[in-house]
Design an enzyme around this catalytic site. Structure first.
Site, PDB file in Angstrom:
ATOM      1  N   HIS A  99       0.818  -1.417  -0.079  1.00 19.35           N
ATOM      2  CA  HIS A  99       0.112   0.235  -0.278  1.00 19.35           C
ATOM      3  C   HIS A  99       0.703   1.018  -0.007  1.00 19.35           C
ATOM      4  CE1 HIS A  99       0.562  -1.499   3.660  1.00 19.35           C
ATOM      5  NE2 HIS A  99       0.247  -0.319   4.860  1.00 19.35           N
ATOM      6  N   HIS A 101       1.585   4.674   1.129  1.00 17.87           N
ATOM      7  CA  HIS A 101      -0.012   6.219   1.827  1.00 17.87           C
ATOM      8  C   HIS A 101       0.587   7.525   1.129  1.00 17.87           C
ATOM      9  CE1 HIS A 101      -0.063   4.085   6.098  1.00 17.87           C
ATOM     10  NE2 HIS A 101       1.557   3.525   5.576  1.00 17.87           N
TER      11      HIS A 101
HETATM   12  P1  AMP Z   1       1.455  -0.093   7.401  1.00 20.35           P
HETATM   13  O1  AMP Z   1       1.849   0.523   8.481  1.00 20.35           O
HETATM   14  O2  AMP Z   1       2.179   1.182   6.936  1.00 20.35           O
HETATM   15  O3  AMP Z   1       2.026  -1.472   7.139  1.00 20.35           O
HETATM   16  O4  AMP Z   1       0.142   0.967   7.300  1.00 20.35           O
HETATM   17  C1  AMP Z   1      -1.134   0.647   7.319  1.00 20.35           C
HETATM   18  C2  AMP Z   1      -2.561   0.712   7.272  1.00 20.35           C
HETATM   19  O5  AMP Z   1      -3.679   0.837   7.229  1.00 20.35           O
HETATM   20  C3  AMP Z   1      -2.248   1.949   8.487  1.00 20.35           C
HETATM   21  O6  AMP Z   1      -2.519   3.234   8.531  1.00 20.35           O
HETATM   22  C4  AMP Z   1      -3.632   1.944   8.937  1.00 20.35           C
HETATM   23  O7  AMP Z   1      -4.668   3.158   9.852  1.00 20.35           O
HETATM   24  C5  AMP Z   1      -4.323   1.265   8.054  1.00 20.35           C
HETATM   25  N1  AMP Z   1      -5.618   0.068   8.290  1.00 20.35           N
HETATM   26  C6  AMP Z   1      -6.105  -0.632   8.462  1.00 20.35           C
HETATM   27  N2  AMP Z   1      -7.248  -1.128   8.146  1.00 20.35           N
HETATM   28  C7  AMP Z   1      -7.727  -1.155   7.748  1.00 20.35           C
HETATM   29  C8  AMP Z   1      -8.699  -0.239   7.189  1.00 20.35           C
HETATM   30  N3  AMP Z   1      -9.888  -1.480   7.383  1.00 20.35           N
HETATM   31  N4  AMP Z   1      -9.431   0.260   5.820  1.00 20.35           N
HETATM   32  C9  AMP Z   1      -8.737   1.211   6.275  1.00 20.35           C
HETATM   33  N5  AMP Z   1      -7.438   1.325   6.535  1.00 20.35           N
HETATM   34  C10 AMP Z   1      -6.639   0.416   7.186  1.00 20.35           C
END
Ligand code: AMP
Ligand code: ZN
Length: 135
Positions: A99, A101
């Site tokens: 993903h 950001h």
């Molecule tokens: P990372 O730390 O780069 O793996 O980021 C994961 C991101 O996914 C975090 O910013 C979370 O807030 C976000 N996240 C986790 N679950 C969900 C969800 N169900 N819908 C939207 N964002 C999510």
């Protein structure tokens, strides 16, 4: 990947606030935003991170990321944007589905950017050599 939360979001098995999607990618609001308008861009196919993704999906994710970054900037009137990928647990990756950001930044939003290493206890010429040998 059965228990991957972002695969479930891509397949619409669990809800998300989708801002954009096409055949290969989806962009939705981060559930725990760093700032207003924090969006995540994912490939609809499961890849662990940037090192894992194939070229076709990498291209699609980057094109969607640029498109959505432009839209987010205008939508929330951002002064700047951090666009980043965390790769592996040690770099802050918590969801192991690639993903990107997109984090809007505002003047005086108080968020810190990277701190630079104070002590450089390595030889950069060696680092260049080592990286080049892996390419
Ligand atoms: P990372 O730390 O780069 O793996 O980021 C994961 C991101 O996914 C975090 O910013 C979370 O807030 C976000 N996240 C986790 N679950 C969900 C969800 N169900 N819908 C939207 N964002 C999510
Ligand atoms: Zn997945």
């Amino acid at each position: 990947m059965n228990d991957c939360i972002f695969c479930k979001i891509a397949n619409k098995e669990i809800p998300s606030l989708i801002v954009y999607e096409d055949t290969k990618t989806m962009a939705f609001l981060d559930i725990s935003p760093i700032n207003k308008g924090h969006v995540l861009v994912i490939p609809k196919k499961h890849f662990v991170n940037l090192l894992d993704v194939d070229k076709e999906y990498l291209n699609a994710v980057m094109q969607t990321s640029q498109k959505v970054t432009k839209a987010v900037k205008e939508a929330v009137n951002a002064d700047g944007l951090n666009v980043s990928i965390n790769n592996f647990k040690e770099a802050g990756q918590a969801v192991f589905h690639l993903h990107v950001h997109i984090i809007p930044r505002f003047k005086n939003d108080g968020l810190k950017t990277w701190e630079r290493s104070k002590e450089k206890n390595w030889d950069d010429n060696e680092v260049v050599k080592e990286i080049k040998s892996k390419l």
